[in-house]
Design a protein around this motif. Sequence first.
Motif, mmCIF file in Angstrom:
data_model
loop_
_atom_site.group_PDB
_atom_site.id
_atom_site.type_symbol
_atom_site.label_atom_id
_atom_site.label_comp_id
_atom_site.label_asym_id
_atom_site.label_seq_id
_atom_site.Cartn_x
_atom_site.Cartn_y
_atom_site.Cartn_z
ATOM 1 N N ARG A 54 0.815 -1.216 0.000
ATOM 2 C CA ARG A 54 0.000 0.000 0.000
ATOM 3 C C ARG A 54 0.849 1.267 0.000
ATOM 4 N NH1 ARG A 54 -1.112 4.244 -0.100
ATOM 5 N NH2 ARG A 54 -2.723 5.489 0.908
ATOM 6 N N GLY A 55 1.973 1.254 0.686
ATOM 7 C CA GLY A 55 2.778 2.448 0.823
ATOM 8 C C GLY A 55 3.436 2.918 -0.454
ATOM 9 N N ILE A 56 3.549 2.055 -1.469
ATOM 10 C CA ILE A 56 4.158 2.480 -2.728
ATOM 11 C C ILE A 56 3.147 2.522 -3.870
ATOM 12 C CG2 ILE A 56 6.445 1.676 -2.022
ATOM 13 C CD1 ILE A 56 6.100 -0.695 -3.906
ATOM 14 N N LEU A 57 1.873 2.353 -3.543
ATOM 15 C CA LEU A 57 0.820 2.542 -4.539
ATOM 16 C C LEU A 57 0.389 4.010 -4.506
ATOM 17 C CD1 LEU A 57 -1.413 -0.621 -3.971
ATOM 18 C CD2 LEU A 57 0.486 -0.310 -5.607
ATOM 19 N N ASP A 58 0.261 4.595 -5.666
ATOM 20 C CA ASP A 58 -0.117 6.004 -5.775
ATOM 21 C C ASP A 58 -1.637 6.082 -5.957
ATOM 22 O OD1 ASP A 58 -0.461 8.652 -6.301
ATOM 23 O OD2 ASP A 58 0.951 8.750 -7.975
ATOM 24 N N LEU A 59 -2.340 6.328 -4.864
ATOM 25 C CA LEU A 59 -3.794 6.427 -4.923
ATOM 26 C C LEU A 59 -4.258 7.839 -5.259
ATOM 27 C CD1 LEU A 59 -4.784 4.306 -1.774
ATOM 28 C CD2 LEU A 59 -4.186 3.528 -4.085
ATOM 29 N N PRO B 146 -22.513 5.514 -2.830
ATOM 30 C CA PRO B 146 -21.631 6.390 -2.042
ATOM 31 C C PRO B 146 -21.111 5.772 -0.747
ATOM 32 C CG PRO B 146 -23.544 7.606 -2.838
ATOM 33 C CD PRO B 146 -23.797 6.169 -3.149
ATOM 34 N N ASP B 147 -21.952 5.070 0.001
ATOM 35 C CA ASP B 147 -21.499 4.526 1.285
ATOM 36 C C ASP B 147 -20.397 3.496 1.089
ATOM 37 O OD1 ASP B 147 -23.273 6.128 2.624
ATOM 38 O OD2 ASP B 147 -24.803 4.579 2.879
ATOM 39 N N TYR B 148 -20.593 2.590 0.126
ATOM 40 C CA TYR B 148 -19.570 1.581 -0.142
ATOM 41 C C TYR B 148 -18.281 2.229 -0.628
ATOM 42 C CZ TYR B 148 -17.020 -2.163 -2.495
ATOM 43 O OH TYR B 148 -16.030 -3.030 -2.907
ATOM 44 N N GLU B 149 -18.393 3.208 -1.518
ATOM 45 C CA GLU B 149 -17.203 3.854 -2.059
ATOM 46 C C GLU B 149 -16.438 4.598 -0.975
ATOM 47 O OE1 GLU B 149 -19.011 6.094 -5.156
ATOM 48 O OE2 GLU B 149 -18.996 4.416 -6.576
ATOM 49 N N ARG B 150 -17.157 5.261 -0.077
ATOM 50 C CA ARG B 150 -16.474 5.935 1.032
ATOM 51 C C ARG B 150 -15.744 4.932 1.911
ATOM 52 N NH1 ARG B 150 -20.945 9.618 0.873
ATOM 53 N NH2 ARG B 150 -22.179 8.222 2.182
ATOM 54 N N MET B 151 -16.406 3.826 2.211
ATOM 55 C CA MET B 151 -15.780 2.798 3.031
ATOM 56 C C MET B 151 -14.545 2.230 2.346
ATOM 57 S SD MET B 151 -15.297 -0.725 3.274
ATOM 58 C CE MET B 151 -16.488 -1.302 2.056
ATOM 59 N N PHE B 152 -14.645 1.940 1.062
ATOM 60 C CA PHE B 152 -13.529 1.373 0.300
ATOM 61 C C PHE B 152 -12.326 2.309 0.345
ATOM 62 C CE2 PHE B 152 -10.895 0.286 -3.214
ATOM 63 C CZ PHE B 152 -11.125 -1.042 -3.520
ATOM 64 N N ASN B 153 -12.550 3.575 0.022
ATOM 65 C CA ASN B 153 -11.455 4.535 0.001
ATOM 66 C C ASN B 153 -10.847 4.728 1.383
ATOM 67 O OD1 ASN B 153 -11.079 5.930 -2.786
ATOM 68 N ND2 ASN B 153 -13.284 5.747 -2.573
ATOM 69 N N ALA B 154 -11.682 4.811 2.401
ATOM 70 C CA ALA B 154 -11.178 4.981 3.764
ATOM 71 C C ALA B 154 -10.353 3.771 4.183
ATOM 72 C CB ALA B 154 -12.340 5.205 4.728
ATOM 73 N N CYS B 155 -10.798 2.592 3.766
ATOM 74 C CA CYS B 155 -10.068 1.369 4.105
ATOM 75 C C CYS B 155 -8.672 1.398 3.500
ATOM 76 C CB CYS B 155 -10.839 0.147 3.629
ATOM 77 S SG CYS B 155 -9.994 -1.426 3.935
ATOM 78 N N LEU B 156 -8.572 1.671 2.197
ATOM 79 C CA LEU B 156 -7.262 1.694 1.556
ATOM 80 C C LEU B 156 -6.378 2.796 2.126
ATOM 81 C CD1 LEU B 156 -8.404 -0.394 -0.397
ATOM 82 C CD2 LEU B 156 -7.345 0.879 -2.275
ATOM 83 N N ASP B 157 -6.948 3.954 2.364
ATOM 84 C CA ASP B 157 -6.154 5.071 2.888
ATOM 85 C C ASP B 157 -5.612 4.775 4.279
ATOM 86 O OD1 ASP B 157 -6.464 6.629 0.629
ATOM 87 O OD2 ASP B 157 -8.243 7.665 1.389
ATOM 88 N N GLY B 158 -6.319 3.966 5.048
ATOM 89 C CA GLY B 158 -5.925 3.715 6.422
ATOM 90 C C GLY B 158 -5.044 2.500 6.625
ATOM 91 N N LEU B 159 -4.722 1.778 5.561
ATOM 92 C CA LEU B 159 -3.912 0.569 5.704
ATOM 93 C C LEU B 159 -2.458 0.893 6.032
ATOM 94 C CD1 LEU B 159 -5.165 -1.520 2.642
ATOM 95 C CD2 LEU B 159 -5.615 -2.018 5.062
ATOM 96 N N PRO B 160 -1.804 0.040 6.806
ATOM 97 C CA PRO B 160 -0.357 0.196 7.009
ATOM 98 C C PRO B 160 0.369 0.127 5.667
ATOM 99 C CG PRO B 160 -1.282 -1.370 8.580
ATOM 100 C CD PRO B 160 -2.359 -1.080 7.588
ATOM 101 N N GLY B 161 1.501 0.795 5.586
ATOM 102 C CA GLY B 161 2.213 0.894 4.327
ATOM 103 C C GLY B 161 2.698 -0.417 3.759
ATOM 104 N N ASP B 162 2.934 -1.429 4.619
ATOM 105 C CA ASP B 162 3.452 -2.706 4.113
ATOM 106 C C ASP B 162 2.349 -3.699 3.779
ATOM 107 O OD1 ASP B 162 2.670 -3.155 6.707
ATOM 108 O OD2 ASP B 162 4.574 -4.048 7.372
ATOM 109 N N THR B 163 1.075 -3.292 3.914
ATOM 110 C CA THR B 163 -0.040 -4.163 3.549
ATOM 111 C C THR B 163 -0.034 -4.397 2.048
ATOM 112 O OG1 THR B 163 -1.379 -3.246 5.336
ATOM 113 C CG2 THR B 163 -2.546 -4.434 3.597
ATOM 114 N N MET B 164 -0.168 -5.653 1.640
ATOM 115 C CA MET B 164 -0.273 -5.961 0.215
ATOM 116 C C MET B 164 -1.727 -5.750 -0.224
ATOM 117 S SD MET B 164 2.577 -6.715 -1.283
ATOM 118 C CE MET B 164 2.038 -7.588 -2.756
ATOM 119 N N VAL B 165 -1.901 -5.039 -1.321
ATOM 120 C CA VAL B 165 -3.225 -4.776 -1.887
ATOM 121 C C VAL B 165 -3.195 -5.251 -3.331
ATOM 122 C CG1 VAL B 165 -4.969 -3.032 -2.360
ATOM 123 C CG2 VAL B 165 -3.444 -2.748 -0.403
ATOM 124 N N VAL B 166 -4.058 -6.220 -3.672
ATOM 125 C CA VAL B 166 -3.979 -6.886 -4.965
ATOM 126 C C VAL B 166 -5.358 -6.972 -5.595
ATOM 127 C CG1 VAL B 166 -3.199 -8.962 -6.203
ATOM 128 C CG2 VAL B 166 -2.069 -8.278 -4.069
#
Length: 238
Positions: A92-97, A212-232
């Motif tokens: 997550r920490g090297i993905l440019d969101l 909107p509710d799902y999209e807000r949750m999705f974005n908040a989830c990704l933004d709040g992940l630790p930097g070393d979390t793998m997101v695939v």
Amino acid sequence: MGKQRITVCLPPVGPDGLKQAIGQAMDPFWYDREDRPHPDWVGEWDYWFVSGAGCLFDVLPGHEDDPRLVRYDDWSGFPEVLPPLRCHGGPRGILDLDTPRAAEARRAASTWTAYRAFADGYPPALRFHHFEERARTLEPEHAREAAVAAFREQPLIQAIAADPALEERFTSDPALHMDEDLETYVTRHVAAVLPTPALLTLDGRWVEGGGPDYERMFNACLDGLPGDTMVVRVLYHS
């Protein structure tokens, strides 16, 4: 039954263990698991592939050569050469969101501004739904036809329909969303850039949804992940 994508969040894992880690995260939601949580339980998938085609992630500049980036697509079956700043997943920490969000903000603002400038030359248009409601008093076999005809009589709608490029940009029913203020319109479009139809969270929750509710949750989830979390990005058959 069909295929759709899920974004899978995983604890830190290297390239050699990635597919095994995805499998372990996905396993609780397999159709054919034997230890069903309850009699009415139904799984979410019967097969899956690492694949982000159409929803690739951007990579932060300077991290293009990080070996943890996922640059293969299991679904396509063909060798793939991605641009250096694109990938199917990674830490997550090297993905440019932010870059794709910023690009969408600019595009949405431009579309909204162009529509308002164009629409100012015509009487305000009403949504198609307005004409559907008005036609409910008619016989069912005539209601749809009458609603479409009345909707298309609006000068603004006629002007947009006469130009395919405008219709593609503003949609055939622009008042459905274009009557939002600029900030609301842009925010809504930006929120839709990153989400896939489903999300598998770091704590093992499978979340599906839209709006909107799902999209807000999705974005908040990704933004709040630790930097070393793998997101695939994963393509699965449901």
